[in-house]
Scaffold this motif. Structure first.
Motif, mmCIF file in Angstrom:
data_model
loop_
_atom_site.group_PDB
_atom_site.id
_atom_site.type_symbol
_atom_site.label_atom_id
_atom_site.label_comp_id
_atom_site.label_asym_id
_atom_site.label_seq_id
_atom_site.Cartn_x
_atom_site.Cartn_y
_atom_site.Cartn_z
ATOM 1 N N ARG A 240 6.145 8.982 22.594
ATOM 2 C CA ARG A 240 6.781 9.818 23.615
ATOM 3 C C ARG A 240 8.228 9.401 23.844
ATOM 4 N N ALA A 241 8.489 8.099 23.714
ATOM 5 C CA ALA A 241 9.823 7.592 24.036
ATOM 6 C C ALA A 241 10.845 7.812 22.935
ATOM 7 N N VAL A 242 10.432 7.653 21.647
ATOM 8 C CA VAL A 242 11.469 7.607 20.613
ATOM 9 C C VAL A 242 11.204 8.414 19.352
ATOM 10 N N GLU A 243 10.014 8.946 19.157
ATOM 11 C CA GLU A 243 9.767 9.642 17.885
ATOM 12 C C GLU A 243 10.710 10.829 17.735
ATOM 13 N N ASP A 244 11.374 10.908 16.589
ATOM 14 C CA ASP A 244 12.359 11.935 16.258
ATOM 15 C C ASP A 244 13.634 11.828 17.081
ATOM 16 N N GLU A 245 13.778 10.737 17.813
ATOM 17 C CA GLU A 245 14.974 10.524 18.635
ATOM 18 C C GLU A 245 15.976 9.645 17.901
ATOM 19 N N THR A 246 17.257 9.834 18.218
ATOM 20 C CA THR A 246 18.291 8.932 17.725
ATOM 21 C C THR A 246 18.378 7.751 18.682
ATOM 22 N N VAL A 247 18.264 6.556 18.141
ATOM 23 C CA VAL A 247 18.251 5.346 18.954
ATOM 24 C C VAL A 247 19.320 4.376 18.460
ATOM 25 N N THR A 248 19.548 3.358 19.254
ATOM 26 C CA THR A 248 20.455 2.276 18.864
ATOM 27 C C THR A 248 19.630 1.036 18.571
ATOM 28 N N LEU A 249 19.839 0.454 17.412
ATOM 29 C CA LEU A 249 19.192 -0.812 17.071
ATOM 30 C C LEU A 249 20.158 -1.931 17.440
ATOM 31 N N ARG A 250 19.730 -2.763 18.355
ATOM 32 C CA ARG A 250 20.589 -3.854 18.837
ATOM 33 C C ARG A 250 19.962 -5.173 18.420
ATOM 34 N N PHE A 251 20.749 -6.019 17.798
ATOM 35 C CA PHE A 251 20.250 -7.278 17.268
ATOM 36 C C PHE A 251 20.551 -8.428 18.229
ATOM 37 N N ASP A 252 19.937 -9.555 17.982
ATOM 38 C CA ASP A 252 20.001 -10.695 18.888
ATOM 39 C C ASP A 252 20.577 -11.900 18.148
ATOM 40 N N ALA A 253 21.528 -12.574 18.790
ATOM 41 C CA ALA A 253 22.203 -13.702 18.135
ATOM 42 C C ALA A 253 21.266 -14.888 17.899
ATOM 43 N N LEU A 254 20.195 -14.995 18.670
ATOM 44 C CA LEU A 254 19.296 -16.135 18.531
ATOM 45 C C LEU A 254 18.124 -15.860 17.600
ATOM 46 N N ALA A 255 17.953 -14.623 17.216
ATOM 47 C CA ALA A 255 16.814 -14.248 16.375
ATOM 48 C C ALA A 255 17.291 -13.844 14.988
ATOM 49 N N PRO A 256 16.458 -14.030 13.972
ATOM 50 C CA PRO A 256 16.840 -13.566 12.634
ATOM 51 C C PRO A 256 16.919 -12.048 12.602
ATOM 52 N N THR A 257 17.682 -11.517 11.671
ATOM 53 C CA THR A 257 17.813 -10.068 11.546
ATOM 54 C C THR A 257 16.540 -9.458 10.971
ATOM 55 N N ARG A 258 15.832 -10.214 10.148
ATOM 56 C CA ARG A 258 14.582 -9.727 9.556
ATOM 57 C C ARG A 258 13.470 -10.753 9.775
ATOM 58 N N GLY A 259 12.255 -10.223 9.863
ATOM 59 C CA GLY A 259 11.109 -11.089 10.075
ATOM 60 C C GLY A 259 10.078 -10.922 8.984
ATOM 61 N N ASP A 260 8.807 -11.007 9.348
ATOM 62 C CA ASP A 260 7.725 -10.876 8.378
ATOM 63 C C ASP A 260 7.772 -9.528 7.676
ATOM 64 N N TYR A 261 7.394 -9.541 6.417
ATOM 65 C CA TYR A 261 7.364 -8.324 5.590
ATOM 66 C C TYR A 261 8.750 -7.666 5.468
ATOM 67 N N ASP A 262 9.802 -8.464 5.697
ATOM 68 C CA ASP A 262 11.181 -7.998 5.542
ATOM 69 C C ASP A 262 11.515 -6.859 6.503
ATOM 70 N N ARG A 263 10.863 -6.819 7.652
ATOM 71 C CA ARG A 263 11.165 -5.792 8.643
ATOM 72 C C ARG A 263 12.339 -6.216 9.516
ATOM 73 N N LEU A 264 13.174 -5.254 9.904
ATOM 74 C CA LEU A 264 14.251 -5.544 10.826
ATOM 75 C C LEU A 264 13.669 -5.977 12.164
ATOM 76 N N LEU A 265 14.316 -6.930 12.818
ATOM 77 C CA LEU A 265 13.946 -7.360 14.160
ATOM 78 C C LEU A 265 15.058 -6.928 15.108
ATOM 79 N N ALA A 266 14.736 -6.041 16.048
ATOM 80 C CA ALA A 266 15.798 -5.494 16.894
ATOM 81 C C ALA A 266 15.236 -4.963 18.204
ATOM 82 N N TYR A 267 16.150 -4.814 19.170
ATOM 83 C CA TYR A 267 15.837 -4.062 20.374
ATOM 84 C C TYR A 267 16.072 -2.592 20.037
ATOM 85 N N VAL A 268 15.149 -1.748 20.417
ATOM 86 C CA VAL A 268 15.325 -0.308 20.226
ATOM 87 C C VAL A 268 15.798 0.261 21.558
#
Length: 253
Positions: free
Chosen positions: A173-201
């Motif tokens: 309901r919140a984000v499907e088909d929506e344009t969002v901003t992916l915001r990254f964190d200086a203390l966290a890696p950019t990618r995690g398990d399975y090479d997925r991006l790690l971000a705030y949506v």
């Protein structure tokens, strides 16, 4: 300016002089095995170069020159503020890092309550794991032990399965088909398990990650990121209200 940096600058200047002094013995040493006498004749008028000088003199000069070049590099690097970690590939400490720039993307699929697939403006696709949160699984097994207070029995697992479906629906309901901003964190890696991006949506200026926690649709994932305190505060309030998955704790006993 720190004392170390000042000393490094002074060393760099002093070592430039040492490099010049060492330059001519290095040149001589480079031609030692082929035409030593000719090199000595050609450089005979220069300080420290003699037609009768033994080969060992040039070899020593070569060693001296190499040492001066090495010290010059180290001193110059220090004067410019270059650390050893920048040279040998070591990973900088968290305090020295900055988060990558925000990226715009369209959510093309909601995998579950904490994972979405996105398409970037250049047409490329990627999978995003929402940073700092963990929602109950909908496509695999959920372990009640990961959600404090939920009984590890059939009732607890069934409740978490239903909570996982609710979390997925919340994200859809919140984000499907929506344009969002992916915001990254200086203390966290950019990618995690399975090479997925790690971000705030971020959608409509608000973090979906925190909204999930505040609504009780996810717990805080035990990891390092800048907004840890705010996320745990939101989880504490959700627990107190028995919101979302935290209502499953009623199955205890």
């Amino acid at each position: 300016m720190g004392l170390g940096r000042l000393l490094a600058k002074g060393a760099a200047v002093a070592l430039v002089v040492g490099m010049v002094v060492a330059f001519f013995p290095v040149v001589v040493a480079l031609v030692v095995g082929t035409n030593w006498r000719g090199a000595a004749d050609g450089l005979g008028g220069l300080p420290g170069i003699s037609h009768d000088a033994p080969v060992s003199t040039a070899v020593v000069g070569f060693g001296y020159g190499v040492v001066c070049w090495a010290l010059l590099f180290a001193g110059g690097a220090g004067a410019l503020g270059v650390g050893l970690g920048d040279v040998d590939g070591s990973i900088p400490t968290a305090s020295d890092t900055t988060a990558p720039a925000d990226r715009q993307a369209t959510v093309v699929d909601v995998v579950d309550g904490d994972t979405v697939d996105v398409r970037f403006t250049d047409g490329s696709f990627d999978t995003v794991r929402l940073l700092g949160v963990d929602a109950p699984e909908t496509r695999g097994e959920t372990y009640p032990a990961e959600f404090e207070g939920v009984a590890d029995d059939a009732a607890g697992r069934q409740c978490l399965a239903e909570s996982g479906a609710a979390a997925t629906a919340f994200v859809e309901r919140a984000v499907e088909d929506e344009t969002v901003t992916l915001r990254f964190d200086a203390l966290a890696p950019t990618r995690g398990d399975y090479d997925r991006l790690l971000a705030y949506v971020v959608v409509d200026g608000a973090s979906l990650n925190r909204r999930l926690v505040a609504a009780g649709h996810a717990r805080v994932y035990d990891s390092t990121f800048e907004r840890t305190e705010a996320f745990y505060a939101a989880e504490t309030e959700a627990r107190a209200a028995s919101a979302g998955l935290w209502s499953c704790r009623r199955t205890v006993g």
